[in-house]
Scaffold this motif. Structure first.
Motif, PDB file in Angstrom:
ATOM      1  N   LEU A 472     -28.537  51.280  90.936  1.00  0.00           N
ATOM      2  CA  LEU A 472     -27.078  51.386  90.889  1.00  0.00           C
ATOM      3  C   LEU A 472     -26.426  50.017  90.773  1.00  0.00           C
ATOM      4  CD1 LEU A 472     -24.489  53.171  91.256  1.00  0.00           C
ATOM      5  CD2 LEU A 472     -24.692  52.691  93.705  1.00  0.00           C
ATOM      6  N   ASN A 473     -26.957  49.052  91.524  1.00  0.00           N
ATOM      7  CA  ASN A 473     -26.314  47.738  91.625  1.00  0.00           C
ATOM      8  C   ASN A 473     -26.818  46.804  90.533  1.00  0.00           C
ATOM      9  OD1 ASN A 473     -28.864  47.636  92.653  1.00  0.00           O
ATOM     10  ND2 ASN A 473     -28.336  46.554  94.545  1.00  0.00           N
ATOM     11  N   ASP A 474     -26.564  47.204  89.284  1.00  0.00           N
ATOM     12  CA  ASP A 474     -26.999  46.410  88.152  1.00  0.00           C
ATOM     13  C   ASP A 474     -26.018  46.634  87.002  1.00  0.00           C
ATOM     14  OD1 ASP A 474     -28.540  44.684  86.668  1.00  0.00           O
ATOM     15  OD2 ASP A 474     -30.033  46.176  86.093  1.00  0.00           O
ATOM     16  N   GLY A 475     -25.993  45.699  86.055  1.00  0.00           N
ATOM     17  CA  GLY A 475     -25.173  45.867  84.870  1.00  0.00           C
ATOM     18  C   GLY A 475     -23.838  45.154  84.959  1.00  0.00           C
ATOM     19  N   ALA A 476     -23.209  44.986  83.791  1.00  0.00           N
ATOM     20  CA  ALA A 476     -21.955  44.234  83.698  1.00  0.00           C
ATOM     21  C   ALA A 476     -20.822  44.926  84.447  1.00  0.00           C
ATOM     22  CB  ALA A 476     -21.585  44.036  82.228  1.00  0.00           C
ATOM     23  N   ARG A 477     -20.772  46.253  84.400  1.00  0.00           N
ATOM     24  CA  ARG A 477     -19.688  46.963  85.071  1.00  0.00           C
ATOM     25  C   ARG A 477     -19.776  46.803  86.579  1.00  0.00           C
ATOM     26  NH1 ARG A 477     -19.340  52.628  81.496  1.00  0.00           N
ATOM     27  NH2 ARG A 477     -18.866  51.584  79.510  1.00  0.00           N
ATOM     28  N   PHE A 478     -20.980  46.924  87.110  1.00  0.00           N
ATOM     29  CA  PHE A 478     -21.156  46.734  88.553  1.00  0.00           C
ATOM     30  C   PHE A 478     -20.717  45.333  88.957  1.00  0.00           C
ATOM     31  CE2 PHE A 478     -23.536  45.268  92.219  1.00  0.00           C
ATOM     32  CZ  PHE A 478     -23.361  46.299  93.124  1.00  0.00           C
ATOM     33  N   ARG A 479     -21.112  44.338  88.170  1.00  0.00           N
ATOM     34  CA  ARG A 479     -20.757  42.952  88.509  1.00  0.00           C
ATOM     35  C   ARG A 479     -19.250  42.733  88.424  1.00  0.00           C
ATOM     36  NH1 ARG A 479     -25.538  42.191  85.564  1.00  0.00           N
ATOM     37  NH2 ARG A 479     -24.387  41.721  83.626  1.00  0.00           N
ATOM     38  N   ALA A 480     -18.584  43.345  87.437  1.00  0.00           N
ATOM     39  CA  ALA A 480     -17.131  43.173  87.309  1.00  0.00           C
ATOM     40  C   ALA A 480     -16.415  43.724  88.535  1.00  0.00           C
ATOM     41  CB  ALA A 480     -16.642  43.866  86.043  1.00  0.00           C
ATOM     42  N   TRP A 481     -16.800  44.923  88.961  1.00  0.00           N
ATOM     43  CA  TRP A 481     -16.196  45.497  90.162  1.00  0.00           C
ATOM     44  C   TRP A 481     -16.484  44.628  91.388  1.00  0.00           C
ATOM     45  CZ3 TRP A 481     -12.739  49.337  90.554  1.00  0.00           C
ATOM     46  CH2 TRP A 481     -12.630  50.273  89.521  1.00  0.00           C
ATOM     47  N   ALA A 482     -17.728  44.195  91.524  1.00  0.00           N
ATOM     48  CA  ALA A 482     -18.126  43.405  92.694  1.00  0.00           C
ATOM     49  C   ALA A 482     -17.341  42.100  92.777  1.00  0.00           C
ATOM     50  CB  ALA A 482     -19.625  43.121  92.651  1.00  0.00           C
ATOM     51  N   GLU A 483     -17.159  41.445  91.645  1.00  0.00           N
ATOM     52  CA  GLU A 483     -16.417  40.180  91.641  1.00  0.00           C
ATOM     53  C   GLU A 483     -14.947  40.392  91.996  1.00  0.00           C
ATOM     54  OE1 GLU A 483     -17.196  38.665  87.775  1.00  0.00           O
ATOM     55  OE2 GLU A 483     -19.332  38.268  88.198  1.00  0.00           O
ATOM     56  N   LEU A 484     -14.342  41.441  91.451  1.00  0.00           N
ATOM     57  CA  LEU A 484     -12.939  41.718  91.762  1.00  0.00           C
ATOM     58  C   LEU A 484     -12.758  42.122  93.220  1.00  0.00           C
ATOM     59  CD1 LEU A 484     -11.814  43.642  88.559  1.00  0.00           C
ATOM     60  CD2 LEU A 484     -11.020  41.392  89.288  1.00  0.00           C
ATOM     61  N   THR A 485     -13.680  42.931  93.718  1.00  0.00           N
ATOM     62  CA  THR A 485     -13.567  43.416  95.102  1.00  0.00           C
ATOM     63  C   THR A 485     -13.742  42.283  96.089  1.00  0.00           C
ATOM     64  OG1 THR A 485     -14.445  45.555  94.399  1.00  0.00           O
ATOM     65  CG2 THR A 485     -14.474  45.090  96.756  1.00  0.00           C
ATOM     66  N   ALA A 486     -14.542  41.283  95.715  1.00  0.00           N
ATOM     67  CA  ALA A 486     -14.806  40.158  96.613  1.00  0.00           C
ATOM     68  C   ALA A 486     -13.671  39.173  96.694  1.00  0.00           C
ATOM     69  CB  ALA A 486     -16.082  39.434  96.174  1.00  0.00           C
ATOM     70  N   ARG A 487     -12.690  39.279  95.800  1.00  0.00           N
ATOM     71  CA  ARG A 487     -11.579  38.322  95.799  1.00  0.00           C
ATOM     72  C   ARG A 487     -10.696  38.519  97.022  1.00  0.00           C
ATOM     73  NH1 ARG A 487      -9.215  38.197  89.593  1.00  0.00           N
ATOM     74  NH2 ARG A 487     -11.008  37.131  88.633  1.00  0.00           N
ATOM     75  N   PRO A 488     -10.137  37.443  97.571  1.00  0.00           N
ATOM     76  CA  PRO A 488      -9.201  37.582  98.695  1.00  0.00           C
ATOM     77  C   PRO A 488      -8.021  38.465  98.332  1.00  0.00           C
ATOM     78  CG  PRO A 488      -9.847  35.281  98.371  1.00  0.00           C
ATOM     79  CD  PRO A 488     -10.376  36.042  97.191  1.00  0.00           C
ATOM     80  N   GLY A 489      -7.677  39.369  99.224  1.00  0.00           N
ATOM     81  CA  GLY A 489      -6.530  40.236  98.991  1.00  0.00           C
ATOM     82  C   GLY A 489      -6.853  41.525  98.303  1.00  0.00           C
ATOM     83  N   ALA A 490      -8.069  41.671  97.750  1.00  0.00           N
ATOM     84  CA  ALA A 490      -8.450  42.923  97.096  1.00  0.00           C
ATOM     85  C   ALA A 490      -8.538  44.035  98.139  1.00  0.00           C
ATOM     86  CB  ALA A 490      -9.778  42.775  96.384  1.00  0.00           C
TER      87      ALA A 490
END
Length: 492
Positions: A472-490
């Motif tokens: 599940l935790n693989d691929g460009a889509r997973f990484r895009a969500w993970a990076e956005l979710t990790a941002r402060p304020g998300a």
């Protein structure tokens, strides 16, 4: 041919022989006055013929035929066995406003388990979900959940007489029913009454706030000109009540963040805690959990006319969580990685509303020590609406209840069944076998073929041809969500 009479706590019932299975349909487990909690039906002494499905719960398209107080019935399919059989207790979907147990003939699953299959009716729309306890109706909170609890209690008390094991009940449901299963599993009132849970296509928001539910109730009362006389709602004709709810629904879709009227409500009494918090605290770590979804969940709702309210609501929520730049980044990622036949917008919304919340719940349960399996149904059944829309919402459910080699009719939804292709049969047979293995053994497949979901390893089973498992935790889509979710304020 009629069966022998089977005793129940209310009185003896007679069913029909349906091949190798005994079928008991329309068995009353409770009755309920409008906006009152369910109570046991009046007892009877002569054998009651339970050979036809009971009255549909009142819903659009079935308001003139429904018998409001007597819609709380269930259906039992029981194969012959020399030992108690595990039980699948199924709660139907339908956006909390439509559906019924009559759409699910469990004879095929019962015979192939073998297992005892139970489907239930519960009150729908305003009759099951309108929260009126703050408006003078002390009992009118989470009535549909109380109906489901009453059905579960009836099964616990009576299923042994049908050959079922009351200590081996699996809660299961699809769509709205899956949302109810997730909430039901966390209730103190249900503790010890089930041993496993299966939720297919649970909506992203499994629980509503009491404030939102109260706002819905206020709007409906105002629409009926009953703001100062809430008690009069008990005598409003059903067509008038449901028409008022529909008008409120259309306005709410544009005016509020929730965008929807009904669902289980965090009322503090029937549902005392947010379900995810109960999963997180480890209270359910002894309950095996299977969470499933369909690849193109949102396609059906995008192609409805007009598009379903959840489309606008989900987009608004993602934009609010990540801002315009975040939304555009996600959409660009989905466009760049889209399959030839994939709508990137639909795929993004399917992930946001369906797939990601299910995987988040899987992580919560696994982190708390629970056994959990995560699946996605990628097969396109040769049956409308799936032929034209792909493996959208309900594709897995159509295959689960199929009587191989045919899909079954859905009388309430007015969907015809039909013959299955060899590919349909192959995928459906595996899906059914996995469900029945989960019901009977507590695991859907052998570990080598489909390992359980764990914090360090997140396998996703794909039901297609061939069956396979991907990370599940693989691929460009997973990484895009993970990076956005990790941002402060998300906040997603």
């Amino acid at each position: 041919m009629l069966t022998n009479a089977v005793p129940t706590t209310n009185g003896p019932v007679v069913g029909v022989e349906q091949g190798a299975v005994r079928a008991f349909k329309g068995v009353p487990f409770a009755i309920a006055r409008r906006f009152a909690k369910p109570v046991a039906p009046a007892a009877w002494t002569e054998p009651r013929h339970c050979t036809d499905y009971g009255a549909y719960a009142p819903q659009p398209g079935h308001l003139d035929l429904a018998i409001e107080e007597s819609c709380l019935s269930l259906n039992v399919w029981a194969p012959a066995a020399d030992h108690p059989l595990p039980v699948l207790f199924f709660i139907h979907g339908g956006a909390f406003v439509t559906g019924g147990g009559a759409d699910y003939d469990g004879s095929f699953l019962a015979a192939h388990g073998p297992a005892v299959i139970v489907t239930i009716n519960y009150r729908l729309g305003p009759l099951g979900f309108l929260q009126l306890h703050r408006h003078g109706f002390g009992e009118a909170n989470n009535l549909a959940m109380s109906d489901a609890l009453a059905g579960l209690d009836w099964v616990r008390a009576n299923i042994a007489n049908f050959g079922g094991d009351p200590d081996a009940i699996t809660l299961s449901g699809q769509s709205a029913g899956a949302s109810m299963v997730i909430a039901l599993a966390t209730l103190p009132q249900a503790r010890g009454k089930f041993i496993r849970a299966l939720a297919l296509s649970a909506p992203g928001r499994n629980i509503m706030s009491a404030d939102h539910a109260d706002d819905v109730a206020r709007r409906v009362l105002e629409e009926l000109d009953l703001a100062g006389d809430a008690g009069a709602i008990t005598s409003v004709p059903l067509p008038t009540l449901f028409a008022a709810v529909e008008r409120v629904s259309r306005r709410l879709a544009d005016e509020t963040e929730a965008g929807t009227l009904f669902g289980p409500v965090l009322d503090g009494t029937v549902i005392p805690h947010e379900p995810r918090e109960v999963f997180a605290d480890g209270s359910l770590c002894d309950i095996p959990l299977w969470l499933g979804s369909c690849r193109d969940e949102m396609a059906m709702f995008l192609k409805s006319m007009p598009p379903a309210a959840m489309i606008r609501t989900t987009e608004r929520q993602v934009r609010a969580a990540f801002g315009e730049a975040g939304w555009e980044r996600l959409l660009s990622c989905y466009r760049a990685t889209a399959r030839v036949d994939e709508d990137p917008y639909e795929a993004l919304l399917s992930d946001a509303f369906w797939h990601r919340p299910m995987s988040d719940l899987a992580r919560v349960h696994a982190t708390a020590g629970g056994a959990v399996w995560l699946s996605r149904f990628d097969h396109r059944p040769a049956l409308e609406p799936f032929l034209s829309q792909g493996p959208t919402h309900g594709a897995d459910n159509a295959c689960l209840w199929a009587h191989l080699p045919n899909f079954i009719d859905r009388p309430i939804l007015k969907r015809m069944g039909g013959p299955m292709t060899p590919e349909d049969i192959d995928v459906a047979a595996r899906f059914q076998a996995n469900v029945l293995r989960f019901v009977t053994a507590g695991v859907p497949d052998i570990a080598e073929a489909w390992p359980r979901f764990e914090p360090a390893k997140e396998p996703l089973a794909i039901f297609s041809q061939p069956f396979h498992v991907i990370p599940l935790n693989d691929g460009a889509r997973f990484r895009a969500w993970a990076e956005l979710t990790a941002r402060p304020g998300a906040v997603a």
